[in-house]
Design a protein around this motif. Structure first.
Motif, PDB file in Angstrom:
ATOM      1  N   ASP A   1       0.505  -1.395  -0.122  1.00 18.49           N
ATOM      2  CA  ASP A   1       0.087   0.399  -0.091  1.00 18.49           C
ATOM      3  C   ASP A   1       0.645   1.151  -0.132  1.00 18.49           C
ATOM      4  O   ASP A   1       1.639   1.622   1.049  1.00 18.49           O
TER       5      ASP A   1
ATOM      6  N   LYS B   1      -3.248   1.543  -4.328  1.00 22.98           N
ATOM      7  CA  LYS B   1      -3.598   2.668  -3.456  1.00 22.98           C
ATOM      8  C   LYS B   1      -2.861   4.880  -4.502  1.00 22.98           C
ATOM      9  O   LYS B   1      -2.448   6.008  -3.355  1.00 22.98           O
TER      10      LYS B   1
ATOM     11  N   GLY C   1      -4.368   7.915  -4.358  1.00 24.92           N
ATOM     12  CA  GLY C   1      -4.838   8.717  -3.019  1.00 24.92           C
ATOM     13  C   GLY C   1      -3.696   9.326  -2.772  1.00 24.92           C
ATOM     14  O   GLY C   1      -3.322  10.316  -3.171  1.00 24.92           O
TER      15      GLY C   1
END
Length: 448
Positions: A223, A250, A253
């Motif tokens: 992640d 991600k 993000g």
């Protein structure tokens, strides 16, 4: 966009040096100090930052910059080159076995998105490389993980090999490969068990699977939002399994970017793929040079072209080009284009791929609220066929009916009609520009 905070800091730093006709040692020192602070704030490993800054400084004060005709531009090229090298230099392509199937082991901790990424990778291989993958459920400790993989298989219309929760993961992997050979699958993607943290039992099981099936690739899924923790996890897995690559999830993000900029330097293993969203088609091959360009605000035209080629129908594109040229573009055409553009990903990310978009009037600091596009779509879908083809028929009662049907206001309907008319004029200007005439500036259309 990935690295948003870091990108903004670095772009502001680069602006100060871009137009300089002469770059002094002091200029370089100030620039590298700001770059160092930006990278440390982005959670990049401090040893990695120290080495990177040293290389940038040596090259920026060296002959190649000081004697250049455009030293400011040359300094930015140095920074881009070094960022590219830091993330791996060149794209690291996925392995293809001489004797199919190619076997890929997906490993990682719980919560990193390993099972979803397994589905995304299978989709990527089929869509972009015309491959036929077999997904394998080897996480026997979490029935939900097996169910999740089977659901992904159903969504993708792709086979999943499972022997339930009672079987040994090593046996599952072994039998899956035999099944793949029988059914002529050219890739086997094994979704292994995860843990909340690295432990001996997990590593022993993964090593047994590795020894038994001899995978062509071992991908660690991490992640990107966990920053330096992602780098520490990568180090642990790499020591035990000798990874062949990393997949960052991600990356779209609110991540500070430290993992992507540190992993290759710390583990010497390439980033192979990056997850750029939750949808099953939002996994991209990782290109270090393209990512460096995006971080520095230089755009990423090649990825934009690839997205367009994948999502835009060529025949429709040619028809659209003709309509734009003859100014016969309608709301139906616009609706169709909206659908194709939405398939390419978030508009903010697409804009970040256009070189200089962050400096263009009307696009600079543009905050594109995709909910606004939902309103636009609702308004167009509330129109009759005649109204979509010829907006000039609109009168007050028609506008009131459309506003009521789309859950918007009459002023929003009026604004859309005005912006659509402006866009048609802009298309005409662009056509004139291609014929050698000078067109006016443009505003980004359809903002409520």
């Amino acid at each position: 966009m990935a690295f948003e905070g870091l990108a903004e800091r670095l772009q502001n730093t680069m602006k100060k040096i871009t137009g300089k006709g002469k770059v002094s040692e002091q200029d370089v020192k100030e620039m590298t100090r700001e770059v160092r602070l930006a990278l440390l704030e982005a959670d990049v490993n401090f040893k990695v930052v120290k080495d990177l800054i040293k290389r940038i400084k040596e090259r920026a004060i060296g002959q190649e910059v000081m004697e250049s005709l455009t030293p400011g531009q040359q300094v930015i090229k140095v920074v881009k080159d070094e960022l590219t090298e830091l993330m791996g230099g060149e794209q690291s392509r996925i392995a293809v076995s001489d004797r199919p199937p190619t076997v890929i082991m997906m490993v990682g901790l719980q919560g990193a998105g390993k099972t979803t990424t397994t589905g995304k990778l299978a989709n990527h291989l089929r869509k972009n490389h015309n491959r036929s993958p077999l997904l394998v459920a080897c996480d026997v400790y979490r029935p939900a993980a097996i169910k999740q993989l089977e659901t992904l298989g159903t969504q993708l219309n792709m086979p999943v090999f499972s022997m339930g929760t009672e079987a040994n993961p090593v046996d599952i992997a072994k039998q899956a490969i035999e099944k793949a050979k029988e059914e002529h699958h050219d890739y086997v993607i094994i979704d292994t068990a995860g843990r909340l943290h690295v432990d001996t039992d997990l590593m022993d099981e993964l090593e047994q699977i590795k020894t038994t099936v001899k995978p062509d690739e071992i991908f660690l899924v991490v992640d990107a939002m966990t920053g330096q923790d992602a780098v520490n996890v990568a180090e642990s897995f790499n020591e035990q399994l000798d990874l062949s690559g990393v997949v960052l999830t991600k990356l779209d993000g609110d991540t500070r970017g430290g993992a992507a900029l540190s992993i290759k330097a710390v583990t010497n293993k390439p980033i192979k793929f990056a997850g750029m969203g939750e949808k099953l088609d939002q996994l991209e091959a990782f290109h270090p040079e393209r990512m460096a360009s995006r971080i520095l605000g230089m755009g990423d035209v090649l990825t934009l072209i690839e997205k367009a080629q994948t999502n835009v129908n060529e025949k429709q594109a040619k028809e659209l080009e003709e309509k734009m040229r003859t100014a016969s573009f309608t709301f139906d055409d616009f609706l169709e284009q909206m659908g194709q553009v939405k398939n390419m990903g978030p508009l903010d990310d697409l804009l970040a791929m256009i070189p200089g978009a962050n400096k263009m009037k009307g696009l600079k600091n543009a905050q594109i609220d995709e909910k606004q596009l939902v309103h636009v779509e609702a308004i167009i879908k509330s129109m009759t066929k005649k109204e979509r083809q010829d907006p000039s028929v609109m009168n007050a009662s028609r506008k009131k009916r459309i506003a009521k049907g789309s859950g918007t206001t009459v002023s929003q309907v009026n604004r859309l009609l005005k912006q659509f008319d402006e866009m048609k004029k802009m298309m005409k200007q662009m056509t004139n520009m291609q014929k050698g005439k000078k067109g006016k500036g443009m505003k980004f259309p359809f903002s409520f």
